[in-house]
Write a protein that holds these residues in place. Structure first.
Motif, mmCIF file in Angstrom:
data_model
loop_
_atom_site.group_PDB
_atom_site.id
_atom_site.type_symbol
_atom_site.label_atom_id
_atom_site.label_comp_id
_atom_site.label_asym_id
_atom_site.label_seq_id
_atom_site.Cartn_x
_atom_site.Cartn_y
_atom_site.Cartn_z
ATOM 1 N N SER A 77 0.860 -1.200 0.000
ATOM 2 C CA SER A 77 0.000 0.000 0.000
ATOM 3 C C SER A 77 0.891 1.242 0.000
ATOM 4 N N ILE A 82 5.457 4.481 2.673
ATOM 5 C CA ILE A 82 5.955 5.541 3.565
ATOM 6 C C ILE A 82 6.597 4.908 4.802
ATOM 7 N N TYR A 102 -1.485 14.125 3.628
ATOM 8 C CA TYR A 102 -2.550 13.124 3.687
ATOM 9 C C TYR A 102 -2.683 12.660 5.135
ATOM 10 N N GLU A 145 4.796 16.447 0.049
ATOM 11 C CA GLU A 145 3.666 16.021 -0.772
ATOM 12 C C GLU A 145 3.358 17.202 -1.673
ATOM 13 N N THR A 176 2.158 10.818 -5.582
ATOM 14 C CA THR A 176 0.886 10.145 -5.863
ATOM 15 C C THR A 176 -0.066 10.997 -6.694
ATOM 16 N N THR A 198 -2.133 2.666 -5.766
ATOM 17 C CA THR A 198 -3.602 2.570 -5.740
ATOM 18 C C THR A 198 -4.241 3.610 -6.659
ATOM 19 N N LYS A 199 -3.572 4.738 -6.841
ATOM 20 C CA LYS A 199 -4.179 5.902 -7.477
ATOM 21 C C LYS A 199 -3.907 5.910 -8.996
HETATM 22 N N1 PLP Z 1 -0.112 9.364 -0.143
HETATM 23 C C1 PLP Z 1 -1.143 10.098 -0.613
HETATM 24 C C2 PLP Z 1 -0.866 11.458 -1.173
HETATM 25 C C3 PLP Z 1 -2.448 9.617 -0.568
HETATM 26 O O1 PLP Z 1 -3.454 10.370 -1.034
HETATM 27 C C4 PLP Z 1 -2.667 8.318 -0.028
HETATM 28 C C5 PLP Z 1 -4.024 7.743 0.047
HETATM 29 O O2 PLP Z 1 -5.023 8.386 -0.251
HETATM 30 C C6 PLP Z 1 -1.580 7.592 0.463
HETATM 31 C C7 PLP Z 1 -0.313 8.148 0.385
HETATM 32 C C8 PLP Z 1 -1.769 6.228 1.069
HETATM 33 O O3 PLP Z 1 -1.953 5.276 0.065
HETATM 34 P P1 PLP Z 1 -2.704 3.880 0.282
HETATM 35 O O4 PLP Z 1 -4.150 4.186 0.498
HETATM 36 O O5 PLP Z 1 -2.415 3.133 -0.973
HETATM 37 O O6 PLP Z 1 -2.098 3.232 1.488
#
Ligand code: PLP
Length: 391
Positions: A77, A82, A102, A145, A176, A198-199
């Motif tokens: 994930s 991170i 986030y 970010e 992301t 995921t995104k």
């Molecule tokens: N980083 C950002 C900028 C995010 O928006 C997200 C989730 O929305 C994550 C990290 C965490 O990712 P994951 O949901 O795949 O664990």
């Protein structure tokens, strides 16, 4: 600036038609958890999937090529990605993170800090003064970010990388929101890129995954070793699906950002919108930096509705195309209310400091036709107007 064309070709072709067994055009997925030894003490290239797996390695190789890194580690994930970086820190180390990151990242940093695994400092990284005060404390890691979630604040990665280097800190950028199709933080001086795959990278809202891409080989080896030690590696089938999504990353995000830019302009003109946060608007405070360090402004935006939480509810309830859901970056458009959804684990005070109001809405703009999406948002605004007319 870098050339997008050849990287688009890498996204489409890496690993295509390389199957030695049958000449399969699409690289096969290797689901096996374990691999037969050729003989006693004769391991093959792969022995156990937690350690390494051909399908996961192909995704890692593609990501490393797209980001211009020495290698990548694919995990389960974005949070695991991170955490993989954070796990490298010592008790006396300091992490400097954005105050509006986030919420899951914020929660993770605080949780590890409370367990005394390192110290953490949240700062507004767009404010040079607070950033330089933070860097004077000589952090081990600076986490960025950009654009930030959900307010789309833009941090100057090149400048921060130079300052971080002087302070002796490693710089990690969560890419992301843009993906390597629109921003390559390693070319701007970062040491690590983090992804929630995921995104946009997967792009079809059917896999949860993450990755860390490192600029140098030693860091790649350390992170890969740690992913094996702790068992956070991503599943082979998830890697296969993510690579399948990645094939279309460039045209997807190109079309999505075109629609997002159009919607941002239309929203800005609407009387029920107080503010629009989209780096592509010239009025956005980070516009010039975004233009210098990105090759596009992305397909995420947020806006503040004029009204109260009741209006937010009425607006969202009236929508048919924008689905009320967390996450982002898929082909379908989503709307989220950060205060009660993605950022609800932050206290109201922390949200206030970060600038996340109770009337803020975040859009992940998908591949639907622009006019249909605008008609949907207009439907939401009409719901508000009707209520107002009755009162
Ligand atoms: N980083 C950002 C900028 C995010 O928006 C997200 C989730 O929305 C994550 C990290 C965490 O990712 P994951 O949901 O795949 O664990």
């Amino acid at each position: 600036m870098f050339e997008n064309g050849s990287r688009q070709t890498v996204a489409v072709t890496n690993g295509i038609a390389t199957d030695p067994a049958f000449g399969a055009v699409t690289p096969p997925v290797y689901l096996s958890s374990t691999f037969a030894f050729e003989g006693f003490q004769q391991a093959r290239r792969y022995d156990y999937t937690r350690t390494a797996n051909p399908s996961r390695d192909l995704l890692a190789d593609t990501l490393a090529k797209l980001e211009g890194g020495a290698g990548a580690v694919v995990v389960s994930s974005g949070m695991a990605a991170i955490d993989l970086l954070l796990a490298q820190l010592n008790r006396t180390d300091l992490v400097v993170a954005p105050h509006d990151c986030y919420a899951g990242t914020y929660r993770l940093l605080n949780a590890r800090h409370e367990r005394q695994q390192f110290d953490v400092l949240f700062v507004d990284q767009t404010d040079e003064k607070s950033l330089s005060v933070a860097l004077e404390r000589r952090p081990a890691l600076v986490l960025v970010e950009t654009p930030s979630n959900p307010l789309m604040r833009v941090t100057d990665v090149r400048a921060l990388a130079a300052h971080a280097r002087v302070a002796g800190a490693k710089l990690a950028v969560d890419n992301t929101f843009l993906s390597p199709a629109l921003q390559m933080p390693l070319t701007l001086g970062a040491d690590f890129v983090i992804h929630s795959t995921t995104k946009y990278l997967n792009g079809h809202s059917d896999v949860v995954g993450g990755a860390v891409i490192a600029a140098n080989q030693t860091d790649v080896a350390n992170l890969a070793n740690w992913a094996n030690v702790t068992g956070v590696a991503g599943a082979p089938f998830d890697a296969y699906l993510t690579l399948r999504g990645l094939r279309t990353l460039f045209p997807r995000i190109e079309a999505q950002q075109r629609t997002a830019a159009a919607l941002a302009r239309r929203l800005r003109q609407h009387p029920r919108v107080r503010a629009v946060y989209y780096p592509g608007l010239e009025s956005h405070p980070g516009h010039a930096i975004a233009k210098a360090q990105q090759t596009g402004f992305g397909a995420m935006l947020s806006f503040d509705l004029v009204g109260d939480v009741g209006d937010v509810r009425r607006f969202v309830d009236a929508l048919k195309l924008f689905t009320l859901a967390e996450s982002l970056g898929g082909v379908e458009s989503l709307i989220a209310h950060p205060a009660t959804m993605t950022h609800s684990c932050l206290s109201p005070e922390v949200r206030r400091i970060a600038g996340i109001s109770d009337t803020l809405l975040r859009l992940s703009v998908g591949l639907e036709a622009e006019d249909d999406l605008w008609a949907d948002l207009s439907q939401g605004f009409r719901g508000l107007a009707e209520i107002d007319d009755q009162s």
